[in-house]
Design an enzyme around this catalytic site. Sequence first.
Site, PDB file in Angstrom:
ATOM      1  CG  ASP A  87      29.883  15.791  24.430  1.00 56.59           C
ATOM      2  OD1 ASP A  87      31.034  16.022  24.821  1.00 56.59           O
ATOM      3  OD2 ASP A  87      29.376  16.341  23.425  1.00 56.59           O
ATOM      4  CB  ILE A  88      25.226  18.805  23.490  1.00 58.14           C
ATOM      5  CG1 ILE A  88      23.827  19.137  23.002  1.00 58.14           C
ATOM      6  CG2 ILE A  88      26.278  19.628  22.790  1.00 58.14           C
ATOM      7  CD1 ILE A  88      22.724  18.640  23.868  1.00 58.14           C
TER       8      ILE A  88
ATOM      9  CD  GLU B 114      33.611  22.307  21.701  1.00 62.84           C
ATOM     10  OE1 GLU B 114      34.037  21.246  21.194  1.00 62.84           O
ATOM     11  OE2 GLU B 114      32.409  22.546  21.862  1.00 62.84           O
TER      12      GLU B 114
ATOM     13  CG  HIS C  59      35.175  18.784  29.814  1.00 62.75           C
ATOM     14  ND1 HIS C  59      35.683  20.069  29.711  1.00 62.75           N
ATOM     15  CD2 HIS C  59      35.301  18.242  28.578  1.00 62.75           C
ATOM     16  CE1 HIS C  59      36.078  20.290  28.468  1.00 62.75           C
ATOM     17  NE2 HIS C  59      35.863  19.192  27.761  1.00 62.75           N
TER      18      HIS C  59
ATOM     19  CG  HIS D 282      35.506  13.933  26.665  1.00 58.66           C
ATOM     20  ND1 HIS D 282      34.502  14.405  25.849  1.00 58.66           N
ATOM     21  CD2 HIS D 282      36.405  14.943  26.745  1.00 58.66           C
ATOM     22  CE1 HIS D 282      34.791  15.640  25.449  1.00 58.66           C
ATOM     23  NE2 HIS D 282      35.941  15.992  25.980  1.00 58.66           N
TER      24      HIS D 282
HETATM   25  P1  AMP Z   1      36.791  19.643  24.696  1.00 62.20           P
HETATM   26  O1  AMP Z   1      36.816  20.976  25.423  1.00 62.20           O
HETATM   27  O2  AMP Z   1      37.604  19.658  23.443  1.00 62.20           O
HETATM   28  O3  AMP Z   1      37.149  18.487  25.601  1.00 62.20           O
HETATM   29  O4  AMP Z   1      35.293  19.380  24.213  1.00 62.20           O
HETATM   30  C1  AMP Z   1      34.186  19.938  24.856  1.00 62.20           C
HETATM   31  C2  AMP Z   1      33.012  19.003  24.753  1.00 62.20           C
HETATM   32  O5  AMP Z   1      31.887  19.639  25.358  1.00 62.20           O
HETATM   33  C3  AMP Z   1      32.595  18.621  23.317  1.00 62.20           C
HETATM   34  O6  AMP Z   1      32.567  17.201  23.200  1.00 62.20           O
HETATM   35  C4  AMP Z   1      31.209  19.246  23.172  1.00 62.20           C
HETATM   36  O7  AMP Z   1      30.326  18.465  22.388  1.00 62.20           O
HETATM   37  C5  AMP Z   1      30.738  19.335  24.615  1.00 62.20           C
HETATM   38  N1  AMP Z   1      29.754  20.405  24.872  1.00 62.20           N
HETATM   39  C6  AMP Z   1      29.856  21.711  24.525  1.00 62.20           C
HETATM   40  N2  AMP Z   1      28.762  22.391  24.939  1.00 62.20           N
HETATM   41  C7  AMP Z   1      27.964  21.485  25.563  1.00 62.20           C
HETATM   42  C8  AMP Z   1      26.689  21.560  26.203  1.00 62.20           C
HETATM   43  N3  AMP Z   1      26.019  22.718  26.296  1.00 62.20           N
HETATM   44  N4  AMP Z   1      26.154  20.439  26.722  1.00 62.20           N
HETATM   45  C9  AMP Z   1      26.826  19.269  26.632  1.00 62.20           C
HETATM   46  N5  AMP Z   1      28.035  19.122  26.061  1.00 62.20           N
HETATM   47  C10 AMP Z   1      28.591  20.221  25.518  1.00 62.20           C
END
Ligand code: AMP
Length: 130
Positions: A29-30, A88, A93, A95
């Site tokens: 995760d970035i 988001e 995905h 975590h």
């Molecule tokens: P959520 O959709 O709320 O579960 O969160 C999406 C997750 O994706 C967040 O923790 C972000 O930091 C992560 N994220 C978003 N864009 C990227 C990326 N390009 N590379 C890695 N992680 C990402």
Amino acid sequence: MASIFTKIVAGEIPSYKIAEDENFYAFLDINPNAKGHTLVIPKREENKIFDLSKEEYDGLMSFSYRVAKALEKAIPCERIGMSVIGLEVPHVHVHLIPINTMADMQFVKKDKLTNDEFKTIAEKIAENFK
Ligand code: AMP
């Protein structure tokens, strides 16, 4: 339009890759809650986790299990926390977060890492992936 994670799988956007097989992909995760915070996704784009077929869901969980085992070996922590949110990024995905306190699961306290730190962590986890 393809999700940002579909673009990562296609190699159009860079990621700190941990592991992949034909159907699943794991990467850091970035914007991590803690060092080693990893996302595991099905390569096939689907918005919500319970819209996956039972077979694909089971495959995602099995792949996540293997990634979590690698995380436990690579990152010193109390345990691996698991969460599915998706508010988001509308691409399923999981975590996987190496945690020591409840705060590590709260998506508030973020760990700022350099490019080199991300690379080193990803390599260390990947080395332990079986
Ligand atoms: P959520 O959709 O709320 O579960 O969160 C999406 C997750 O994706 C967040 O923790 C972000 O930091 C992560 N994220 C978003 N864009 C990227 C990326 N390009 N590379 C890695 N992680 C990402």
